[in-house]
Design an enzyme around this catalytic site. Sequence first.
Site, PDB file in Angstrom:
ATOM      1  N   HIS A  43       0.817  -1.217   0.000  1.00 11.45           N
ATOM      2  CA  HIS A  43       0.000   0.000   0.000  1.00 11.45           C
ATOM      3  C   HIS A  43       0.845   1.259   0.000  1.00 11.45           C
ATOM      4  O   HIS A  43       0.351   2.337   0.295  1.00 11.45           O
ATOM      5  CB  HIS A  43      -0.957   0.013   1.200  1.00 11.45           C
ATOM      6  CG  HIS A  43      -1.700  -1.269   1.388  1.00 11.45           C
ATOM      7  ND1 HIS A  43      -1.244  -2.276   2.198  1.00 11.45           N
ATOM      8  CD2 HIS A  43      -2.844  -1.713   0.813  1.00 11.45           C
ATOM      9  CE1 HIS A  43      -2.090  -3.298   2.141  1.00 11.45           C
ATOM     10  NE2 HIS A  43      -3.063  -2.995   1.314  1.00 11.45           N
TER      11      HIS A  43
HETATM   12  S1  FES Z   1       1.759  -0.627   3.268  1.00  7.69           S
HETATM   13 FE1  FES Z   1       0.178  -2.038   3.681  1.00  7.69          FE
HETATM   14  S2  FES Z   1       1.232  -3.776   4.433  1.00  7.69           S
HETATM   15 FE2  FES Z   1       2.800  -2.342   4.040  1.00  7.69          FE
END
Ligand code: FES
Length: 222
Positions: free
Chosen positions: A186
């Site tokens: 993410h």
């Molecule tokens: S940014 Fe979501 S698990 Fe690392």
Amino acid sequence: MALVTSGVEDRSAFLAHISSQTEMLYSETEYRGIRKKGRCDFLYYVTASTGAVATGAAIWPLINSMNPTADVISQSRISVDLIGLAVGARITVKWAGKPIFIWHRSLKTIAQARATPLEDLVDPIDYRNENPNNSQDMSALDINRSADEAGEWLIVIGVCTHLGCVPLGQDGSTVGEFGGWFCACHGSQYDPSGRIRKGPAPRNLDIPPYSLGPDLILTIGA
Ligand code: FES
């Protein structure tokens, strides 16, 4: 030679053990391939940066999770010989079911990490349970997170504090905007101290309990 030992003391036995464990090693390229297929669980891999290869240092990292006896050992304590790990090199070992990132940082990287003011940090406090090597809650200054006073060695748990993916960057590429690690899940970005700087992760990378002696034998585990 950087040698991970988990009950495999003899070198020839150790090398034989490595070869029996190769199916458990993932290069970062393979890791990304798996990630593209949508798998986001913990994948443990061992990689040495190009810096280590360029200097000719022999590194024998080991992921040791298939042997039941060694697996039990890995839950408590492992030792890693860091002698021969070139400046700039990063390796990953497995401890207590988690990837542990070890980085022999350059002077330039140390200077960058130590020049970052606390005000710039998303998570400026490392609580004792996040860094059990400290006797109390401490500021997330690099000097409080590195394994030695000079800051050459950084040892962190390679598990993103957002949803638990293993961040990229251990091969020296895909290190993100801040030069540490980039979590492709993410978009969380960590700096060279393992501190979260951008993205959804709420906390800095945790630090395992360890001791690092003057002989550069790193012992991870309580
Ligand atoms: S940014 Fe979501 S698990 Fe690392």
